[in-house]
Every structure is written in structure tokens, then in C-alpha cells.
Design a protein around this motif. Structure first.
Motif, mmCIF file in Angstrom:
data_model
loop_
_atom_site.group_PDB
_atom_site.id
_atom_site.type_symbol
_atom_site.label_atom_id
_atom_site.label_comp_id
_atom_site.label_asym_id
_atom_site.label_seq_id
_atom_site.Cartn_x
_atom_site.Cartn_y
_atom_site.Cartn_z
ATOM 1 N N ARG A 166 -2.933 -13.026 0.529
ATOM 2 C CA ARG A 166 -1.600 -12.286 1.106
ATOM 3 C C ARG A 166 -2.267 -10.790 1.365
ATOM 4 O O ARG A 166 -1.738 -10.202 2.451
ATOM 5 N N LEU A 167 -2.888 -10.536 0.534
ATOM 6 C CA LEU A 167 -3.628 -9.101 0.655
ATOM 7 C C LEU A 167 -4.596 -8.930 1.591
ATOM 8 O O LEU A 167 -4.866 -8.048 2.272
ATOM 9 N N GLY A 168 -5.191 -10.023 1.776
ATOM 10 C CA GLY A 168 -6.349 -10.128 2.883
ATOM 11 C C GLY A 168 -7.598 -9.631 2.315
ATOM 12 O O GLY A 168 -8.681 -9.297 2.730
ATOM 13 N N LEU A 207 -8.888 1.141 7.036
ATOM 14 C CA LEU A 207 -9.356 0.822 5.584
ATOM 15 C C LEU A 207 -9.736 -0.552 5.437
ATOM 16 O O LEU A 207 -8.862 -1.448 5.608
ATOM 17 N N THR A 208 -10.714 -0.798 4.948
ATOM 18 C CA THR A 208 -11.112 -2.387 4.663
ATOM 19 C C THR A 208 -10.995 -2.500 3.179
ATOM 20 O O THR A 208 -11.043 -1.378 2.472
ATOM 21 N N ILE A 209 -10.329 -3.580 2.715
ATOM 22 C CA ILE A 209 -10.205 -3.987 1.315
ATOM 23 C C ILE A 209 -11.517 -4.517 0.866
ATOM 24 O O ILE A 209 -11.549 -5.972 1.112
ATOM 25 N N ASP A 210 -12.251 -3.902 0.294
ATOM 26 C CA ASP A 210 -13.591 -4.315 -0.207
ATOM 27 C C ASP A 210 -13.736 -5.185 -1.383
ATOM 28 O O ASP A 210 -14.519 -5.795 -1.656
ATOM 29 N N ASP A 234 -2.296 -0.940 -9.748
ATOM 30 C CA ASP A 234 -1.777 -0.121 -8.741
ATOM 31 C C ASP A 234 -0.929 -1.146 -7.799
ATOM 32 O O ASP A 234 0.224 -0.716 -7.216
ATOM 33 N N LEU A 235 -1.468 -2.235 -7.443
ATOM 34 C CA LEU A 235 -0.705 -3.358 -6.686
ATOM 35 C C LEU A 235 0.819 -3.574 -7.265
ATOM 36 O O LEU A 235 1.952 -3.843 -6.805
ATOM 37 N N THR A 236 0.417 -4.123 -8.533
ATOM 38 C CA THR A 236 1.651 -4.496 -9.442
ATOM 39 C C THR A 236 2.717 -3.535 -9.564
ATOM 40 O O THR A 236 4.091 -3.724 -9.427
ATOM 41 N N GLU A 244 1.301 -7.965 1.779
ATOM 42 C CA GLU A 244 1.091 -7.998 3.286
ATOM 43 C C GLU A 244 1.506 -6.517 3.886
ATOM 44 O O GLU A 244 0.879 -6.281 4.804
ATOM 45 N N GLU A 245 2.387 -5.815 3.265
ATOM 46 C CA GLU A 245 2.759 -4.479 3.705
ATOM 47 C C GLU A 245 1.616 -3.451 3.331
ATOM 48 O O GLU A 245 1.117 -2.657 4.130
#
Length: 610
Positions: A90-92, A55-58, A35-37, A44-45
Motif C-alpha cells: 500500500r505504501l509503495g 521523494l522516493t521511498i527507498d 513513524d508510520l504506525t 496510500e496518503e
């Protein structure tokens, strides 16, 4: 309870999926690498958008085919992992899912594999990243969660733990009880998915047929209980690969998904006696209070009810709503809803505590129904099913609650009505994209149990049928799923009487036409059951259908279809508990023959969903 969901569960772009998850009420998400690709937004966005949405990125996933390889492949795998760790920075994201190797593993030695996992964990530590190692059910050397835990234990790195996925554990028949022997600090992540029992290779089963909790056959309540008792403290996350969910509206699917988690957590809390974490207890229905039919002009339905022997029960004192009764079977005709066709639009059920039932449904996530009412009118609390059908609860008898609001009807129904019965079951057809959601709704909101799925041949393909019911059969909902290219089947209301033959003769005497049944059907009955000529001739004369098993017999007939609706009169002899499934293909074919389609209007499917 913290909730999370993998973006693979939903249709749309990554941004659309994130908005859908936030709107549904999820706390966090698992971001799929694919999905990110495919997203135009930078990591960063996406990170900033998740922050704005709350939303947390778990979890970031997956990293595949890493361990159990030769030195040259390991070096390249470390290079590949480092590149993904840079993206995660970069994504956190601070945790990555590592799937057990299915494609490139050539070394089964546990010491070598553990050392390689340790090397990956050391690299991840440089980026403050944790690794959740998951045993895929089809892994080459690691396909059991207990083996994954043993490798994590051998590697002995603080940032290396296990991810347990209910599908990978339960599809292989592994006992989840051993979860409680895993160090709680090493239970890094949990992924939940249900699934139907299928005789299929496990990879195809996983990639195409996972379901949300409550929709399949896995014992997820027990599985989750083991995780929680083991000390798992992370989010309850859904990872559901399903061809249907990836084609349907993301917002609706996300709301559906969250309802499944709330239901599952409540079931687990109840199983373990965690009273402070439970919703209000389920309220199993004791009986069907009423069935509602809505439409702009219901005069044809009214005529059919009168010919069947129902008695007019009166008009509502403030609304364009009429009541027809046949003993305990009460049908409400509602013409205040401006839909072109007649449709089964709602039902009421009797429960011990209507307030508790409604409160539980709202807590699970079912939307409340607004019912226009005037001063002094009884307040029927209800919710809306996924297809728009309204469900209302009543703790009192109809006579002591809403029934007095109808005036001008027969004073004594026992003498006015020539038909006496109860609602035996409702048959509700669903389009392919709503069927599993409806199963979850009726299981979680109405506390109905699901019977095994049956497949019935029809003129447009196989029809999947599943009955949702109370253990005593007081409430039964038969749900049909037609092939995706077939029009939506009509819904119907089945009324149980003591003597279906007498009811048929009386209705025919009042001029009611029945669904004509082909003569070949009765030849088949004679071959199957050896019925006497007189009994067979009576069935043929009245267009009655018949079934029999070791428990008893079933006699029934159908009215013609009005828009997307028809009625069935049934008689259960002995302790017969079925629905005449062997005769259902004949009904399908007869309705198609006499209407040119399953329903009088192909647009009925859309009307039923509005």
C-alpha cells in the motif's frame, strides 16, 4: 549521488519529516515503521505525499528478530512479515530492512538460518519486495557484516542482499576492506552514521550517540570508498539515532544532514581521485583577516579596545562601521545590526582562492551572506554558520582590498597602536542543540581539523570544549558547550602578543580593569609549578593566569565581560600550543562571581542565535 535519510533522524510527525526532507533537497527517505504506525495518514496518503514532494521511498524498516528460531516461532514470524508486506504494498515501498536477531534466536546453525532467510525472501518475492539483511553490532549470533554476507550467499535468493551500516561495522572495529569482496549485486543498501569514540555498551552508543558524517571519529571516508569501489549503486542514506536531533527543528536538521553527505561524498571522491565528482578543493585558512563585533551601541567595547592599546583605524565611508587595529589584529565594530547586546558576529579569513572557497561552501549547502555594499567597495564573499555567525574569505591582503574603505584613522598603525599582536583564537560558545552542527560546519566549510574533546569543570556543570584549527595554528576556534540548563557562556577574542606582562601593565595604566582572579589560584600555581616569589607576585598583582608544560608556558589575562563578549591577551612562550585549560575553571567561577552569571544578560544566548 542519490541521497536518502531515515525518518528516525528527525523530530516531528511523519508528514513534517517528509516535508523537511524534501525542502532540504533529499532524493529519498527510509520510513520507520514506528513513524508510520503513529501517523493518522494512511499508507496510500503517505505514498501520494512522497510522490508530490518528489521523494522516493527507498526503504521500509525494520523487521526484527526473524531468523535462527524454532519452527513455531518461524511460523509466527512469517505471519508478522506478511502483514508488513501488505502495508508496504500500500505504501509503495519495495525494500525492507531485516535486522539480525537479537532477542529470540535460539539456533546458531548457519544452514538453518540461511534456509529461514530463504523462506522469508520467497514470501517477499510474492510482493515484489527485496530484503536487505543487516548484521546488528549486538546481534545474538550474527554481529559481523561478513557473516551476514555469508548467510545471504548460502540462502541464494535474487531478492535477498545485505545492508551495510557504518556504525555496526566500525563500532565493532571490523575491517571494512572486505566489503569489496561482496558481490556488487548483493549490496542492497547503505546506511551512514558517525559517532564519537566512547567506552560504552554498543547498544546505548548506537541508540543515543550517533552523529552525522564529519561530526565524530569514524573513518567514514574510507568506509564509503570501499562501498563505492565494490560497485554499490544505491542511495547514500543516513540513519542517525541521536537524542539532540530528535528534539530540534526538523527542517534545520534535515539541511544539516544533507550538508554532511555532500561533504563526505566529496572527501571520498578526492581520496579516490574521482575528479569529475569532486567539489572545488578545500581552502585552508592562512590567517584571520578580521573579527567583527555587532551591536546597537558598541561604545563600551570601543573603550575596552582603546584601553587595551588598540588604535582607531577609521570609519567606513558608507556604513556605521568602525575599525580598531593592534598590529595584524583587526576588530570591526558594526552598529548597523540592531541587536541589543554586543556579540561576536563574524570573522574573515585569508585563503588562496576566495571564490573557490565560497563556491565549495555553497555547494555543500552553507547559505550565502548578503552584504550591502556601494560601488567601488571590495566584495567579501561569505556564508552564514548555523548560529548566524558570518564567515568571509579574502584572497588579498586587507591593505589591498577592504582596508582602504576606512577613513579618518591613524595613518601609521605601527606608531599609533601601543599594542601589537595577532588574533590567536576565538572562543565561541554554543547551546547543546547546535554544537555538533557547528563542528561539521567548520570542518567542511573552513577545512579545520578537530582536536580531541576536553571536559572542563565549571560552576554550572561540566563544559565540553573542542578546538577546531589549522595544522599550523594560524586559525583556531575553541568551541564550548555548556550544560543544557546553564546560560550560554560569553564568547571571546584572544589576541597574542610578545609580552603579556607589559601589555597588562600598559592597559592597567590606561585604566582598564581586569577580571579579578582569586588569591587561592596563585597559591595553587606555587604548589603546581614552584614559581619564584617575584614571578608569582607579579602574576598576582596583575591578575594574570599561567600555565606550563614541557613545550613552554602560557601567560594571559581577561577583560571584564561586556554583554556576551570579552577579550583575552595571551603570550605563548616557547612552543606552548594549549589554551591554559587548567585555569579555565577559575575563569568560569570568576566571571560568575563578578557578574552573577556567565553573561551580563541571560538573553544573550538567544541574541547570539539570531
Amino acid at each position: 549521488m542519490r541521497t536518502s535519510i531515515a525518518t528516525v533522524c528527525l523530530a516531528g510527525t511523519l508528514v513534517e519529516k517528509l516535508h523537511a526532507c524534501a525542502e532540504a533537497g533529499f532524493d529519498g527517505i527510509e520510513i520507520m515503521d514506528a513513524d508510520l504506525t503513529a501517523a493518522y495518514e494512511s499508507p496510500e496518503e503517505i505514498r501520494a505525499l512522497c510522490d508530490r514532494l518528489g521523494l522516493t521511498i527507498d526503504l521500509f524498516q525494520p523487521l526484527r528478530d526473524f531468523e535462527g528460531v524454532d519452527d513455531a516461532t518461524l511460523a509466527d514470524n512469517l505471519r508478522r512479515a506478511k502483514a508488513k508486506f501488505e502495508v508496504m504494498r500500500r505504501l509503495g515501498a519495495s525494500m525492507i530492512l531485516l535486522c539480525s536477531n537479537v532477542g529470540t534466536a535460539t539456533i546458531s546453525d548457519r544452514t538453518t538460518t540461511a534456509n529461514q532467510l530463504g523462506m522469508l525472501a520467497d514470501l517477499a518475492a510474492e510482493y515484489s519486495i527485496d530484503i536487505a539483511y543487516e548484521a546488528l553490532a549486538w546481534g545474538r549470533y550474527v554481529d559481523d557484516y561478513r557473516d551476514a554476507w555469508e548467510l545471504v550467499r548460502l540462502a541464494d535468493r535474487p531478492n535477498l542482499g545485505v545492508c551495510l551500516d557504518s556504525f555496526h561495522v566500525l563500532s565493532r572495529g571490523h575491517d571494512p576492506a572486505a566489503i569489496e569482496r561482496i558481490d556488487a549485486d548483493k549490496l542492497f543498501f547503505l546506511q551512514l552514521a558517525d559517532a564519537p569514540d566512547m567506552d560504552l555498551d554498543v547498544l546505548s552508543w548506537s541508540r543515543h550517540h550517533r552523529l552525522f558524517p564529519g561530526e565524530g571519529d569514524f573513518d567514514l571516508t574510507r568506509f564509503l570508498s570501499h562501498m563505492l569501489r565494490a560497485g554499490y549503486r544505491g542511495p547514500l542514506s543516513l540513519e542517525v539515532f541521536n537524542d539532540t536531533f530528535r528534539q530540534t527543528d526538523a527542517k534545520r536538521t534535515a539541511a544539516h544532514a544533507l550538508r554532511s553527505l555532500r561533504w563526505l561524498f566529496d572527501r571520498s571522491a578526492a581520496l579516490n581521485g574521482w575528479d569529475d565528482q569532486q567539489l572545488a578543493p578545500p581552502q585552508p585558512p592562512r590567517a584571520i583577516d578580521f573579527v567583527e563585533i555587532a551591536g546597537e551601541d558598541l561604545s563600551a567595547v570601543e573603550a575596552t579596545l582603546q584601553q587595551l592599546g588598540f588604535a582607531f583605524g577609521g570609519r567606513h565611508r558608507t556604513k556605521p562601521v568602525r575599525l580598531w587595529q593592534a598590529g595584524a589584529a583587526r576588530i570591526i565594530l558594526n552598529e548597523q545590526r540592531r541587536t541589543k547586546d554586543a556579540r561576536l558576529s563574524g570573522l574573515g579569513v585569508e585563503v588562496e582562492d576566495a571564490g573557490a572557497a565560497a563556491g565549495r561552501a555553497h555547494a555543500i549547502g552553507a547559505p550565502a551572506v548578503f552584504r550591502r555594499s556601494s560601488a567601488g567597495e571590495y566584495d567579501l564573499r561569505g556564508v552564514e554558520a548555523p548560529d548566524g555567525t558570518e564567515v568571509a574569505w579574502n584572497s588579498r591582503s586587507a591593505g589591498d582590498s577592504w582596508l582602504p574603505e576606512f577613513v579618518g584613522g591613524a595613518e601609521d598603525d605601527s606608531t599609533a597602536s601601543s599594542l601589537h599582536g595577532v588574533v590567536d583564537h576565538l572562543n565561541i560558545a554554543y547551546p547543546w542543540q547546535e554544537f555538533d552542527e557547528a563542528v561539521l560546519f567548520f570542518r567542511s566549510v573552513l577545512a579545520l581539523d578537530a582536536e580531541p574533546v576536553a571536559e572542563l569543570p565549571g560552576p554550572r556543570g561540566l563544559v565540553r570544549s573542542q578546538v577546531m584549527r589549522t595544522p599550523d595554528g594560524a586559525v583556531r576556534l575553541a568551541m564550548n558547550l555548556a550544560p543544557p540548563t546553564a546560560p550560554l557562556q560569553p564568547r571571546h577574542i584572544a589576541i597574542r602578543v610578545d609580552d603579556a606582562v607589559a601589555a597588562a601593565r600598559a592597559a592597567r595604566g590606561r585604566g582598564l580593569p581586569f577580571l579579578p582572579i582569586p588569591s587561592n589560584y596563585y597559591d595553587d600555581l606555587r604548589a603546581r609549578f614552584g614559581l619564584e616569589h617575584a614571578a608569582l607576585d607579579e602574576l598576582r598583582e596583575l591578575d594574570l593566569l599561567y600555565d606550563r608544560d614541557e613545550q613552554g608556558a602560557f601567560v594571559h589575562f581577561y577583560t571584564p565581560t561586556i554583554d556576551g563578549l570579552f577579550f583575552e591577551i595571551v603570550e605563548r612562550r616557547g612552543t606552548y600550543d594549549g589554551y591554559g585549560a587548567a585555569s579555565t575553571p577559575v575563569r568560569f567561577a570568576a566571571q560568575l562571581h563578578h557578574t552573577g552569571r556567565y553573561t551580563d544578560d541571560r538573553e544573550q544566548g538567544e541574541a547570539a542565535r539570531r
